[in-house]
Design an enzyme around this catalytic site. Structure first.
Site, short mmCIF file in Angstrom:
data_model
loop_
_atom_site.label_atom_id
_atom_site.label_comp_id
_atom_site.label_asym_id
_atom_site.label_seq_id
_atom_site.Cartn_x
_atom_site.Cartn_y
_atom_site.Cartn_z
N ASP A 37 44.57 51.70 -6.29
CA ASP A 37 44.23 50.33 -6.71
C ASP A 37 43.42 50.39 -8.00
OD1 ASP A 37 43.31 47.72 -6.92
OD2 ASP A 37 41.78 47.98 -5.36
N ASP A 45 48.58 49.22 -6.82
CA ASP A 45 49.38 48.48 -7.81
C ASP A 45 50.15 49.44 -8.72
OD1 ASP A 45 47.22 49.37 -9.44
OD2 ASP A 45 46.07 47.59 -8.89
N ASP A 114 63.24 50.76 -4.17
CA ASP A 114 63.67 50.36 -2.84
C ASP A 114 64.19 48.92 -3.01
OD1 ASP A 114 63.91 50.14 -0.07
OD2 ASP A 114 62.01 51.18 0.28
N ASP A 216 68.10 49.44 1.05
CA ASP A 216 67.52 49.23 2.37
C ASP A 216 68.58 48.71 3.35
OD1 ASP A 216 65.03 48.80 4.02
OD2 ASP A 216 65.83 46.76 4.01
N GLU A 279 69.71 53.57 3.21
CA GLU A 279 69.08 53.80 4.51
C GLU A 279 70.07 53.52 5.63
OE1 GLU A 279 65.44 51.97 7.18
OE2 GLU A 279 66.88 50.69 6.17
N ASP A 342 58.58 54.11 8.01
CA ASP A 342 59.06 53.54 9.26
C ASP A 342 58.80 54.45 10.47
OD1 ASP A 342 60.08 51.13 8.27
OD2 ASP A 342 61.96 52.07 7.67
C1 GLC Z 1 64.34 48.82 6.48
C2 GLC Z 1 62.95 49.22 6.07
C3 GLC Z 1 62.00 48.72 7.08
C4 GLC Z 1 62.13 47.23 7.21
C5 GLC Z 1 63.57 46.82 7.46
C6 GLC Z 1 63.77 45.34 7.36
O1 GLC Z 1 64.70 49.38 7.69
O2 GLC Z 1 62.88 50.61 5.92
O3 GLC Z 1 60.69 49.07 6.75
O4 GLC Z 1 61.36 46.81 8.29
O5 GLC Z 1 64.42 47.42 6.54
O6 GLC Z 1 63.70 44.86 6.08
#
Ligand code: GLC
Length: 542
Positions: A37, A45, A114, A216, A279, A342
């Site tokens: 930060d 940030d 991401d 994601d 992912e 996660d």
């Molecule tokens: C993906 C992310 C997770 C999030 C989910 C919903 O699985 O890694 O952190 O909760 O998407 O957006």
């Protein structure tokens, strides 16, 4: 081709330059809100990431994966985006992002964003329009459906955070679908306007110089268009996350997901040297499908998250590594992670000593490693008091013990109040042990976990066999995993003792120890057999 590398970190890499950056590099995942930060508001940030770029070079990272930094109401940690082409004011500005890209690139570091293409926030202007009336031009941008005759949701689908995957909108008399929270409505990827809009947002970032995306929840991106009910899961028990109630036959991993990924891949491939990863939590056979084929490649790297969620034991890890390596298509490239935002941190799942064994595994397997911020100091998860919990999974299902806040706490830089993370009050508490367990203290300790990470990365960088080389499991049982990496005439054994008791390793002929997770014994000669101490990992040159 491979040449020798100077030993100090930050020097030009010398591993096999024939490999693309995302294959030879080490990825470092940053949870931006918890990294550093710079303005004292207790929240990390983008200028904070810039301030720590030299640390990341010193550590040996090559690629930074940034958690979502887009404008968002932050109901779901930024995985609820309200503007795909901006930066959340908490994290800074677009200028800060441009600066980060410039500063990172100047140091030879790549940046991966991401990106969350499957759903937006319910406060995204697209959704606000879509829900405003049934005949709004953006109605078809999301998944709307009429109630069943009895007024109940259109299907039995369950959201990943539990409850129905449908929320009723009184004003317009229809339900909208959401794989996660009601505040995260799913986009309709069958609608060409949605595809165009999200691909344009990807290009916005690619034009700015972003090196790739972690897509994601990519396997969620398309749902059955006939709205068929999911079958019940006969193996469901109440201690499992609530979405296990049903088998997701019609809601995840649908055949058309591949078409969507193909359009994303084409978008990325229109630029030089960018990557698309994604992912997914799928069995290996299905994961393979996400590589595509050599003629029609899809994801450069379907993220392999299994080692971040499995129980840390040799009889689980060893067979998984074998099965995964056997799954990878000949032209495909593996990748590994032992913690993410996660999961529970590796130090919590495995303990400090095994966290070092895990680091050795991560950084010597064939494939791109991803280090989760803080793991390089064996950072533990912190206790998060109930009134500070932000993770909806924990708020909704506290009894499951699946809360993710403990793994997302501020980076422990030094022993000052705020752990060197912030001059203000950190947004989540630091782990209790931060005064004894931090980057500053471990930097000076020749035996620390941080020193181990640096040595492993340095060795990897200067040893083609550990990056480009082949992989072969030598031995795997319930206590240990031994594998070989080889390239040209070079051969290495990596021997990992998952047990607290000593383990006797047999070696044909002679070898020398290149690195022990205990950071002693380096250079020792090994002949015939050798005893690994409890929780020790060794790299041996044959
Ligand atoms: C993906 C992310 C997770 C999030 C989910 C919903 O699985 O890694 O952190 O909760 O998407 O957006």
């Amino acid at each position: 081709m491979a040449t020798e590398r100077e030993t100090s970190a930050g020097e030009t890499s010398t591993i096999d330059q024939a490999l693309p950056w995302w294959q030879r590099g080490v990825i470092y995942q940053i949870w931006v809100r918890s990294f550093y930060d710079t303005d004292g508001n207790g929240q990390g940030d983008l200028p904070g990431v810039i301030a720590k770029l030299d640390y990341l070079r010193w550590l040996g990272a090559d690629v930074i994966w940034l958690s979502p930094v887009f404008p968002s109401p932050m109901i779901e940690s930024g995985y609820d985006i309200s503007d795909y082409t901006g930066v959340h004011e908490l994290f800074g500005t677009l200028d800060d992002m441009d600066n980060l890209l410039a500063e990172a690139h100047a140091r030879g570091l790549k940046i991966i964003l991401d990106f969350v293409p499957s759903h937006t926030s319910d406060s995204h202007p697209w959704f606000i329009e879509s829900r405003s009336s049934r005949d709004n031009p953006k109605r078809g941008w999301y998944l709307w459906a009429d109630p069943r005759e009895d007024g109940s949701p259109p299907t039995n689908w369950v959201g990943c955070f539990g409850g129905s995957a449908w929320t009723y909108d009184k004003e317009t008399g229809q339900y909208y679908e959401h794989a996660f929270l009601p505040q995260q409505p799913d986009l309709n990827w069958r609608n060409p306007e949605v595809r165009d809009a999200v691909l344009a947002a990807m290009r916005f970032w690619l034009d700015r110089g972003v090196d790739g995306f972690r897509m994601d929840a990519i396997w969620h991106i398309i749902k059955d268009d006939q709205l068929r009910d999911n079958p019940p899961n006969p193996d469901y028990t109440p201690d499992l996350p609530p979405d296990n109630l049903l088998i997701a036959t019609f809601t995840r991993d649908q055949p058309e997901v591949m078409d969507v990924i193909a359009t994303m891949r084409d978008t990325v491939d229109a630029y030089d040297d960018r990557i698309l990863s994604g992912e997914l939590y799928l069995d290996l056979e299905r994961m393979r499908a996400y590589y595509g084929t050599s003629e029609r490649p899809l994801l450069h790297m379907p993220f392999n998250l299994q080692l971040s969620v499995v129980e840390w034991s040799a009889d689980i890890v060893g067979p998984y590594v074998d099965a995964y390596m056997a799954m990878i298509p000949e032209w495909g490239w593996p990748n590994w992670a032992i913690s993410t935002h996660d999961s529970r941190r590796i130090a919590d799942r495995a303990g400090q000593s095994q966290a070092r064994v895990a680091a050795m595994l991560l950084l010597t397997l064939r494939g791109t490693p991803t280090i989760y911020y803080g793991d390089e100091i064996g950072m533990p998860g912190a206790e998060v008091p109930r009134d500070q919990i932000t993770d909806p999974r924990e708020l909704l299902y506290p009894y499951l013990g699946l809360g993710r806040d403990p793994a997302r706490t501020p980076m422990q830089w030094d022993d000052q109040p705020g752990g060197g993370f912030s001059q203000g009050e950190p947004w989540l508490p630091l782990a209790d042990d931060y005064q004894a367990h931090n980057v500053a203290q471990q930097s000076d300790d020749p035996c620390s976990t941080l020193t181990l990470y640096r040595r492993l990365i340095e060795l990897r960088r200067s040893t083609p066999a550990l990056v480009a080389g082949g992989y072969r499991t030598v031995h795997s049982d319930e206590r240990a995993l031994v594998f070989e990496r080889f390239h040209g005439g070079e051969r290495f054994f990596v021997a990992l003792n998952f047990a607290a008791e000593p383990y006797t390793l047999s070696v044909d002929g002679a070898a020398s120890i290149v690195l022990s997770t205990h950071l002693d014994r380096n250079g020792d000669r090994v002949e015939g057999s050798y005893e690994l101490r409890g929780g020790e990992g060794l790299i041996l040159r044959l």
